[in-house]
Motif scaffolding. Structure first.
Motif, PDB file in Angstrom:
ATOM      1  N   TRP A  63     -32.793  14.887   9.420  1.00 19.14           N
ATOM      2  CA  TRP A  63     -31.949  15.632   8.466  1.00 19.14           C
ATOM      3  C   TRP A  63     -30.695  16.104   9.198  1.00 19.14           C
ATOM      4  CZ3 TRP A  63     -31.208  16.248   3.526  1.00 19.14           C
ATOM      5  CH2 TRP A  63     -30.539  17.370   3.038  1.00 19.14           C
ATOM      6  N   LYS A 140     -44.104  38.833  11.787  1.00 16.74           N
ATOM      7  CA  LYS A 140     -43.625  38.147  12.991  1.00 16.74           C
ATOM      8  C   LYS A 140     -44.247  38.777  14.237  1.00 16.74           C
ATOM      9  CE  LYS A 140     -39.312  36.949  15.406  1.00 16.74           C
ATOM     10  NZ  LYS A 140     -39.295  37.694  16.649  1.00 16.74           N
ATOM     11  N   GLY A 148     -50.366  35.067  20.614  1.00 16.02           N
ATOM     12  CA  GLY A 148     -49.664  34.846  21.869  1.00 16.02           C
ATOM     13  C   GLY A 148     -48.611  33.754  21.817  1.00 16.02           C
ATOM     14  N   VAL A 149     -48.049  33.483  20.633  1.00 14.65           N
ATOM     15  CA  VAL A 149     -46.998  32.473  20.538  1.00 14.65           C
ATOM     16  C   VAL A 149     -45.640  33.119  20.792  1.00 14.65           C
ATOM     17  CG1 VAL A 149     -48.184  30.868  19.035  1.00 14.65           C
ATOM     18  CG2 VAL A 149     -46.941  32.773  18.032  1.00 14.65           C
ATOM     19  N   PRO A 150     -44.657  32.330  21.286  1.00 13.72           N
ATOM     20  CA  PRO A 150     -43.363  32.933  21.596  1.00 13.72           C
ATOM     21  C   PRO A 150     -42.563  33.356  20.365  1.00 13.72           C
ATOM     22  CG  PRO A 150     -43.325  30.575  22.051  1.00 13.72           C
ATOM     23  CD  PRO A 150     -44.739  30.925  21.757  1.00 13.72           C
ATOM     24  N   PHE A 151     -42.790  32.699  19.230  1.00 10.63           N
ATOM     25  CA  PHE A 151     -41.926  32.953  18.074  1.00 10.63           C
ATOM     26  C   PHE A 151     -42.784  33.002  16.816  1.00 10.63           C
ATOM     27  CE2 PHE A 151     -38.469  31.637  15.094  1.00 10.63           C
ATOM     28  CZ  PHE A 151     -37.614  32.674  15.371  1.00 10.63           C
ATOM     29  N   GLY A 235     -39.082  30.392   9.705  1.00 12.02           N
ATOM     30  CA  GLY A 235     -38.286  30.068  10.881  1.00 12.02           C
ATOM     31  C   GLY A 235     -37.184  29.056  10.634  1.00 12.02           C
ATOM     32  N   HIS A 236     -37.227  28.357   9.477  1.00 10.95           N
ATOM     33  CA  HIS A 236     -36.136  27.486   9.078  1.00 10.95           C
ATOM     34  C   HIS A 236     -35.768  26.468  10.160  1.00 10.95           C
ATOM     35  CE1 HIS A 236     -33.463  26.751   5.819  1.00 10.95           C
ATOM     36  NE2 HIS A 236     -32.392  26.797   6.553  1.00 10.95           N
ATOM     37  N   ALA A 237     -36.738  25.732  10.651  1.00 12.36           N
ATOM     38  CA  ALA A 237     -36.471  24.695  11.643  1.00 12.36           C
ATOM     39  C   ALA A 237     -36.927  23.352  11.096  1.00 12.36           C
ATOM     40  CB  ALA A 237     -37.220  25.005  12.935  1.00 12.36           C
ATOM     41  N   VAL A 238     -36.069  22.317  11.203  1.00 15.60           N
ATOM     42  CA  VAL A 238     -36.439  20.987  10.741  1.00 15.60           C
ATOM     43  C   VAL A 238     -37.455  20.429  11.729  1.00 15.60           C
ATOM     44  CG1 VAL A 238     -35.626  18.682  10.174  1.00 15.60           C
ATOM     45  CG2 VAL A 238     -34.183  20.657   9.731  1.00 15.60           C
ATOM     46  N   ASN A 239     -38.720  20.442  11.375  1.00 16.01           N
ATOM     47  CA  ASN A 239     -39.772  20.150  12.325  1.00 16.01           C
ATOM     48  C   ASN A 239     -41.021  19.734  11.557  1.00 16.01           C
ATOM     49  OD1 ASN A 239     -41.405  20.242  14.679  1.00 16.01           O
ATOM     50  ND2 ASN A 239     -42.058  22.318  14.112  1.00 16.01           N
ATOM     51  N   ASP A 253     -46.230  26.393  14.332  1.00 17.84           N
ATOM     52  CA  ASP A 253     -44.885  25.835  14.469  1.00 17.84           C
ATOM     53  C   ASP A 253     -43.983  26.404  13.375  1.00 17.84           C
ATOM     54  OD1 ASP A 253     -45.611  24.284  16.560  1.00 17.84           O
ATOM     55  OD2 ASP A 253     -45.142  22.357  15.622  1.00 17.84           O
ATOM     56  N   SER A 254     -42.676  26.394  13.642  1.00 15.32           N
ATOM     57  CA  SER A 254     -41.736  26.721  12.570  1.00 15.32           C
ATOM     58  C   SER A 254     -41.472  25.471  11.739  1.00 15.32           C
ATOM     59  CB  SER A 254     -40.408  27.213  13.156  1.00 15.32           C
ATOM     60  OG  SER A 254     -40.584  28.413  13.838  1.00 15.32           O
ATOM     61  N   ARG A 256     -39.258  24.011   7.882  1.00 17.94           N
ATOM     62  CA  ARG A 256     -38.275  24.324   6.857  1.00 17.94           C
ATOM     63  C   ARG A 256     -38.737  23.671   5.567  1.00 17.94           C
ATOM     64  NH1 ARG A 256     -31.922  22.803   6.670  1.00 17.94           N
ATOM     65  NH2 ARG A 256     -31.810  23.606   8.774  1.00 17.94           N
ATOM     66  N   ALA A 264     -30.008  27.365   1.478  1.00 15.73           N
ATOM     67  CA  ALA A 264     -29.166  27.636   2.638  1.00 15.73           C
ATOM     68  C   ALA A 264     -27.914  26.771   2.660  1.00 15.73           C
ATOM     69  CB  ALA A 264     -29.974  27.418   3.923  1.00 15.73           C
TER      70      ALA A 264
ATOM     71  N   LYS B 166     -43.840  32.549  28.855  1.00 23.48           N
ATOM     72  CA  LYS B 166     -43.720  31.597  27.745  1.00 23.48           C
ATOM     73  C   LYS B 166     -42.640  30.585  28.083  1.00 23.48           C
ATOM     74  CE  LYS B 166     -45.479  34.985  24.580  1.00 23.48           C
ATOM     75  NZ  LYS B 166     -45.140  36.281  24.003  1.00 23.48           N
ATOM     76  N   ILE B 170     -37.096  28.659  22.922  1.00 27.61           N
ATOM     77  CA  ILE B 170     -36.919  28.825  21.477  1.00 27.61           C
ATOM     78  C   ILE B 170     -35.418  28.739  21.208  1.00 27.61           C
ATOM     79  CG2 ILE B 170     -37.256  30.367  19.524  1.00 27.61           C
ATOM     80  CD1 ILE B 170     -39.881  29.457  20.614  1.00 27.61           C
ATOM     81  N   LEU B 197     -32.950  18.278  16.377  1.00 30.23           N
ATOM     82  CA  LEU B 197     -33.668  18.907  15.259  1.00 30.23           C
ATOM     83  C   LEU B 197     -34.726  19.861  15.797  1.00 30.23           C
ATOM     84  CD1 LEU B 197     -34.201  15.870  12.883  1.00 30.23           C
ATOM     85  CD2 LEU B 197     -32.629  17.752  12.575  1.00 30.23           C
ATOM     86  N   GLY B 198     -35.122  20.802  14.997  1.00 28.41           N
ATOM     87  CA  GLY B 198     -36.188  21.709  15.398  1.00 28.41           C
ATOM     88  C   GLY B 198     -35.688  23.062  15.856  1.00 28.41           C
ATOM     89  N   SER B 199     -34.362  23.278  15.850  1.00 30.72           N
ATOM     90  CA  SER B 199     -33.868  24.609  16.187  1.00 30.72           C
ATOM     91  C   SER B 199     -34.144  25.543  15.013  1.00 30.72           C
ATOM     92  CB  SER B 199     -32.373  24.563  16.475  1.00 30.72           C
ATOM     93  OG  SER B 199     -31.691  24.077  15.348  1.00 30.72           O
ATOM     94  N   ARG B 200     -34.331  26.823  15.312  1.00 27.65           N
ATOM     95  CA  ARG B 200     -34.499  27.799  14.241  1.00 27.65           C
ATOM     96  C   ARG B 200     -33.114  28.166  13.740  1.00 27.65           C
ATOM     97  NH1 ARG B 200     -38.914  26.654  17.570  1.00 27.65           N
ATOM     98  NH2 ARG B 200     -40.757  27.730  16.808  1.00 27.65           N
ATOM     99  N   ASP B 201     -32.808  27.824  12.494  1.00 32.84           N
ATOM    100  CA  ASP B 201     -31.460  28.022  11.975  1.00 32.84           C
ATOM    101  C   ASP B 201     -31.379  29.352  11.232  1.00 32.84           C
ATOM    102  OD1 ASP B 201     -31.095  25.519  12.985  1.00 32.84           O
ATOM    103  OD2 ASP B 201     -31.395  24.513  11.073  1.00 32.84           O
ATOM    104  N   HIS B 203     -29.382  32.903   9.619  1.00 28.89           N
ATOM    105  CA  HIS B 203     -28.365  32.999   8.592  1.00 28.89           C
ATOM    106  C   HIS B 203     -27.250  33.989   8.888  1.00 28.89           C
ATOM    107  CE1 HIS B 203     -28.229  30.708   4.919  1.00 28.89           C
ATOM    108  NE2 HIS B 203     -27.363  31.597   4.499  1.00 28.89           N
ATOM    109  N   THR B 215     -37.374  38.196  21.005  1.00 29.64           N
ATOM    110  CA  THR B 215     -38.110  36.990  21.396  1.00 29.64           C
ATOM    111  C   THR B 215     -37.807  36.683  22.856  1.00 29.64           C
ATOM    112  OG1 THR B 215     -37.729  36.196  19.155  1.00 29.64           O
ATOM    113  CG2 THR B 215     -38.602  34.611  20.726  1.00 29.64           C
ATOM    114  N   SER B 217     -38.483  34.269  24.994  1.00 31.49           N
ATOM    115  CA  SER B 217     -38.106  32.957  25.516  1.00 31.49           C
ATOM    116  C   SER B 217     -37.014  32.292  24.679  1.00 31.49           C
ATOM    117  CB  SER B 217     -39.327  32.060  25.583  1.00 31.49           C
ATOM    118  OG  SER B 217     -39.976  32.046  24.333  1.00 31.49           O
TER     119      SER B 217
END
Lengths: 307, 302
Positions: A63, A140, A148-151, A235-239, A253-254, A256, A264, B166, B170, B197-201, B203, B215, B217
């Protein structure tokens, strides 16, 4: 005493009758109007405008709508994002929803019943952006410290928020379905010496199964169409949250979703550009999904009425 | 007696209603129209990076010129330009220059060339969590983290031991109508580059900094005006072995800091009347002082 109608009354009668008829038909007009509009904006792509490839659109995970060199419009990751969040949400909300409905209709006293129903309806009145806030701030932190996840803006976060949003629909429709089971069924079962659990498991759930299925389907429809809360909580990540390594599905995982992408990005796109058309095509796709779900739910409910 | 009282109160209500209608109809006409009470409304929309700055200008200007009210909205540079093209805003804030296609559209829609003003400069800071031991980063490293072909996904690949153990990086990015997004992509990956791809976008400019703060990391980019005590701004070097510079006023003006950009305002055609007065004031010494107070770099030529 009764007088015949005056001309004025006849005219007034005619106007009011047609006004009411118009109100009734307007709902149909709006639905078709919206469908026509969305279809008109997205359809040129379907007829091959700009070398558009529908198969690639549905199966490519790439995308890149605003790339300067090579824009690519593949929504596979977005479809899987929507699917994963919705499925997990339904998995969470169905046991809770059914349990709550069974408790309200079979176990609790009238006072508690009224209280519970009011509170559950209150749950439906919370605006989705407020749910989004809860996901963004409270959930969150909880997910980060528990797993224990980073995000912490993840599939799980979005699914929990969505599950809470679907819950009122599932509870109230399931409860209606259970209440529609005639009391003679309950009396007969108890007369045969059934325990309460046997009564619910063997008699009530089978008797109300169509209504319960409809409740779940409408919950799914809500989950697929929800926008603001998932935009904020996932988290709005293309994943793609699914891969070949165990546990295969990564709820932490994040992702979208389809709806969040439209929300958006639509504001930025120039009218008539490929990106704009693709977003409308996503809209058509979503429309088809929710239309199918609602249709199936409707047919299922009709099934109950016939019995 | 009672009757009389109710007539007076009715008249009073009527007066309020009429004046309200008069007021609202007067204000709707845009920058050059005077309203019923003589108040002039200027619409100003666009860049999220500039929204705090634009708000500060608008508030200060209201104390100097009480007859003019400037209404500020954010939404992203693309949104501001679209509003300028559609004629729903008088001034568009933009943290990138207008694309050629947008200029063409503005010409055909409004019949006038958009006019560009450089209002100041913004150094785009690269933020990490305050406990992250990293101090500086190169453009190549940023490209390896953010770029489509970049291989770096873990802090250990950069030789950094991330806080909290970690290791996964991110990556925080922005939604694609953001001028910051477009500028960062071009500065790091070149004109034709694409992000991985896969970044947290996120707003908003502020969201990025807040998410980095919470966060451990994370890495993110945002205007330097949004820095807080909870995040660290990295020094940035043009390439491996070159000196790294912090995002500061001096380094931005001397062009030593590699990812700094001008902040623009656009009007459709030559501005007139109240809009012109406002633009002149923003570019003048009072307006430029506010640029500095908001954490940006004033335009030295004015």
């Amino acid at each position: 005493m009764r007088k015949s109608l005056t001309t004025r009354q006849i005219v007034a009668e005619w106007i009011i009758e047609n006004l009411i008829r118009l109100c009734g038909i307007s709902a149909i007009l709006f639905v078709f109007g919206i469908f026509f509009f969305v279809f008109r904006e997205g359809a040129p792509l379907l007829f091959g405008e700009g070398g558009f490839d529908l198969i690639k659109f549905l199966t490519s995970p790439e995308w890149y709508p605003s790339s300067n060199s090579n824009p690519r419009y593949g929504i596979l990751a977005l479809i899987l994002g929507t699917a994963s969040v919705s499925c997990l949400a339904v998995l969470i909300s169905v046991p809770f929803g059914l349990g709550a409905a069974i408790f309200i209709s079979e176990f609790c006293g009238p006072k508690l019943k009224e209280g519970l129903k009011i509170v559950i309806e209150l749950l439906a009145a919370i605006p989705s952006v407020v749910w989004g806030f809860i996901g963004l701030t409270l959930m969150k932190g909880i997910i980060e410290s528990v797993f224990g996840v980073p995000f912490g803006l993840t599939v799980l976060n979005g699914a929990i928020i969505l599950a809470l949003m679907c819950l009122p629909i599932i509870v109230s429709i399931s409860e209606d379905a259970l209440r529609a089971v005639p009391d003679s069924y309950r009396e007969a079962a108890q007369g045969l010496g059934a325990t309460r659990w046997q009564l619910i498991y063997r008699v009530l759930l089978p008797a109300a199964k169509n209504g319960l299925l409809a409740a779940v389907l409408l919950g799914v429809g809500r989950a697929v169409g929800e926008t603001m809360a998932v935009l904020m909580a996932t988290g709005h990540a293309v994943n793609i949250p699914i891969d070949g390594t165990p546990p295969y599905f990564h709820a932490l995982d994040s992702v979208r979703t389809l709806t969040a992408t439209i929300a958006a990005e639509l504001g930025e796109t120039a009218q008539g550009s490929p990106h704009y058309r693709v977003l409308f095509l996503i809209g058509i796709f979503l429309f088809c999904i929710t239309f199918t779900i609602n249709l199936v739910a409707d047919l299922v409910v009709r099934g109950i009425r016939k019995e | 007696m009672k009757n009389q009282k109710s007539i007076i109160s009715n008249l009073f209500t009527l007066g309020i209603v009429t004046s309200a209608i008069f007021l609202s109809s007067g204000c709707g006409g845009g920058g050059s129209n005077a309203g019923g009470d003589g108040k002039i409304l200027i619409q100003n929309a666009g860049s999220d990076t500039m929204v705090n700055l634009a708000q500060a200008w608008s508030e200060k200007y209201a104390t100097i010129e009480p007859t003019v009210s400037v209404e500020v909205a954010g939404g992203g540079s693309g949104t501001g330009v679209a509003a300028l093209i559609n004629g729903t805003t008088d001034i568009a804030n933009c943290s990138r220059s207008m694309k050629e296609s947008e200029v063409e559209k503005a010409k055909t829609n409004g019949g006038k060339d958009p006019k560009e003003y450089i209002m100041g400069f913004d150094a785009l800071a690269v933020y990490v969590h305050k406990d992250n031991p990293m101090e500086s980063i190169t453009i190549q490293q940023l490209a390896a983290i953010y770029g489509e072909k970049g291989e770096v996904t873990k802090w250990s690949q950069l030789g950094i031991e991330a806080p909290g153990g970690k290791d996964e990086i991110i990556r925080l990015s922005r939604q694609s109508n953001s001028g910051t997004y477009a500028y960062f992509r071009e500065a790091i990956l070149g004109k034709d580059g694409d992000f991985k791809l896969g970044s947290r976008d996120l707003h908003g400019s502020k969201d990025v900094v807040e998410t980095v703060a919470s966060t451990e990391s994370a890495i993110g980019y945002s205007g330097m005006g949004y820095a807080t005590d909870h995040v660290k701004m990295l020094k940035v070097a043009k390439k491996e072995g070159a000196d790294a510079y912090a995002p500061s006023v001096e380094n931005t003006l001397s062009k030593a800091y590699p990812i700094a950009r001008p902040l623009f305002m656009y009007t459709l055609g030559e501005p007139e009347g109240a809009v012109k007065a406002y633009m002149d004031w923003c570019l003048g010494p009072d307006g430029q002082k506010i640029v500095e107070e908001s954490g940006y770099v004033a335009n030295p030529t004015d």
